[in-house]
Design an enzyme around this catalytic site. Structure first.
Site, PDB file in Angstrom:
ATOM      1  N   SER A 130       0.835  -1.206   0.000  1.00  0.00           N
ATOM      2  CA  SER A 130       0.000   0.000   0.000  1.00  0.00           C
ATOM      3  C   SER A 130       0.868   1.253   0.000  1.00  0.00           C
ATOM      4  O   SER A 130       0.353   2.358  -0.161  1.00  0.00           O
ATOM      5  CB  SER A 130      -0.942  -0.003   1.208  1.00  0.00           C
ATOM      6  N   ASP A 132       5.526  -6.724   2.594  1.00  0.00           N
ATOM      7  CA  ASP A 132       4.688  -7.269   1.519  1.00  0.00           C
ATOM      8  C   ASP A 132       5.548  -7.603   0.316  1.00  0.00           C
ATOM      9  O   ASP A 132       6.368  -6.775  -0.098  1.00  0.00           O
ATOM     10  CB  ASP A 132       3.690  -6.180   1.069  1.00  0.00           C
ATOM     11  N   LYS A 155       4.789 -11.080   3.625  1.00  0.00           N
ATOM     12  CA  LYS A 155       3.366 -11.402   3.404  1.00  0.00           C
ATOM     13  C   LYS A 155       3.148 -11.580   1.913  1.00  0.00           C
ATOM     14  O   LYS A 155       3.687 -10.808   1.110  1.00  0.00           O
ATOM     15  CB  LYS A 155       2.487 -10.267   3.941  1.00  0.00           C
ATOM     16  N   GLU A 172      -8.923  -9.828   4.556  1.00  0.00           N
ATOM     17  CA  GLU A 172      -9.362  -8.469   4.224  1.00  0.00           C
ATOM     18  C   GLU A 172     -10.778  -8.505   3.641  1.00  0.00           C
ATOM     19  O   GLU A 172     -11.073  -9.315   2.747  1.00  0.00           O
ATOM     20  CB  GLU A 172      -8.377  -7.848   3.212  1.00  0.00           C
TER      21      GLU A 172
HETATM   22  O1  KIV Z   1      -0.401  -3.290   2.043  1.00  0.00           O
HETATM   23  C1  KIV Z   1      -1.254  -3.159   2.950  1.00  0.00           C
HETATM   24  O2  KIV Z   1      -1.448  -2.080   3.486  1.00  0.00           O
HETATM   25  C2  KIV Z   1      -2.023  -4.342   3.313  1.00  0.00           C
HETATM   26  C3  KIV Z   1      -3.201  -4.224   4.242  1.00  0.00           C
HETATM   27  C4  KIV Z   1      -3.713  -5.535   4.646  1.00  0.00           C
HETATM   28  C5  KIV Z   1      -3.074  -3.353   5.393  1.00  0.00           C
HETATM   29  O3  KIV Z   1      -1.737  -5.394   2.837  1.00  0.00           O
END
Ligand code: KIV
Length: 290
Positions: A72, A110, A140, A208
């Site tokens: 994000s 991420d 993640k 989510e």
């Molecule tokens: O990148 C992000 O902000 C997310 C959300 C689940 C908060 O993956």
């Protein structure tokens, strides 16, 4: 959430000897097993996104257990409309800044779109970069049971993996836009996803935009802790994008966001006051001059 802490708890000396500053040892780092223990103990933990030094420092010192260097950043730092365009090379320096600045929080990065889908080998290689160059403690990835073998390979390579199911923003186009996932009969699909990913070794499952009842069923089906964003109040953890939580972004907020501050107004007021002072000659004053 309780973690074993090595911080000093000595009380002030009763003797007349001058007080000696006893250096406090840093609080223990949150590990993935602490999150697991939180679920076992029926405790909760909080996660926020962070993309830079000061937010990482502030959230870490505020006791936020997990910091997510989210993709994000794409639409909260880099000015894109969605999370899709952000790259590994853009995220790694942000991740390093967060990891260097957070002394206690678990730092999760991420893997951006396009950096893990091709093969398990690609996912392992990208995960290694985030741990080695970005200094993340875990990564993640988005996606369901299709990625179970990928998760298994990453975990075997020593990369702790958080799985992200339900609405997965990187698949926005495939999912037909921002839509709640796992309604009614579709709940079974999410349960299967979570079980397969947890069995493959994911240490946590993030959901989510999932109905609270589905999230509860998913949480009950796996031993690992779950984290929710728009997934009701049954998960062990909750996550929000920090600019939403603190009201920096402005504009219309998703239903699942709670705004705890109005930083956009605070910052805008400060910038206007500064501009006015400069234009009127009030800043710098004598106290700011050499
Ligand atoms: O990148 C992000 O902000 C997310 C959300 C689940 C908060 O993956």
């Amino acid at each position: 959430m309780a973690t074993s802490t090595s911080s000093d708890s000595s009380t002030p000396s009763e003797s007349s000897a001058p007080a000696v500053e006893v250096p406090r040892k840093p609080a223990a780092r949150i590990r993935t097993h602490h999150l697991h223990q939180a679920k076992v103990n029926g405790e909760r933990f909080a996660m926020l996104t962070a993309y830079d030094q000061y937010t990482a420092e502030i959230f870490d010192q505020a006791g936020i257990e997990v910091l997510l260097v989210g993709d994000s950043a794409s639409n909260n730092v880099f000015g894109n409309e969605t999370s899709i365009p952000v790259t590994v090379d853009e995220l790694i320096p942000l991740c390093r800044a967060v990891a260097r600045s957070a002394k206690r929080s678990l730092v999760v990065a991420d893997l951006p779109f396009g950096s893990y889908e091709v093969s398990a080998q690609q996912a392992v290689a990208t995960g290694v970069r985030f741990l080695k160059e970005g200094l993340a403690h875990a990564v993640k990835i988005e996606g369901g049971k299709f990625y179970a073998e990928t998760v298994r390979a990453m975990v075997q390579a020593g990369i702790p993996v958080m799985a992200h199911i339900g609405f997965t923003p990187q698949s926005e186009h495939a999912l037909g836009g921002y839509r709640v996932q796992g309604r009614g009969d579709d709940a079974g699909r999410l349960i299967e996803d979570a079980v397969a990913l947890a069995e493959a070794g994911a240490f946590c499952v993030l959901m989510e935009m999932v109905p609270a009842a589905t999230a509860a069923a998913v949480d009950a089906a796996v031993d690992v802790p779950t984290i929710g964003i728009g997934a009701g109040n049954v998960t062990t953890g909750q996550v929000l994008v920090w600019q939403d939580m603190a009201g920096l972004r402005g504009g219309r907020m998703a239903k699942f966001v709670k705004q705890y501050a109005d930083l956009r107004t605070t910052l805008s007021d400060a910038a206007k006051a500064y501009g006015d002072d400069v234009r009127s000659g009030q800043f710098p004053g004598p106290e700011h001059s050499f």
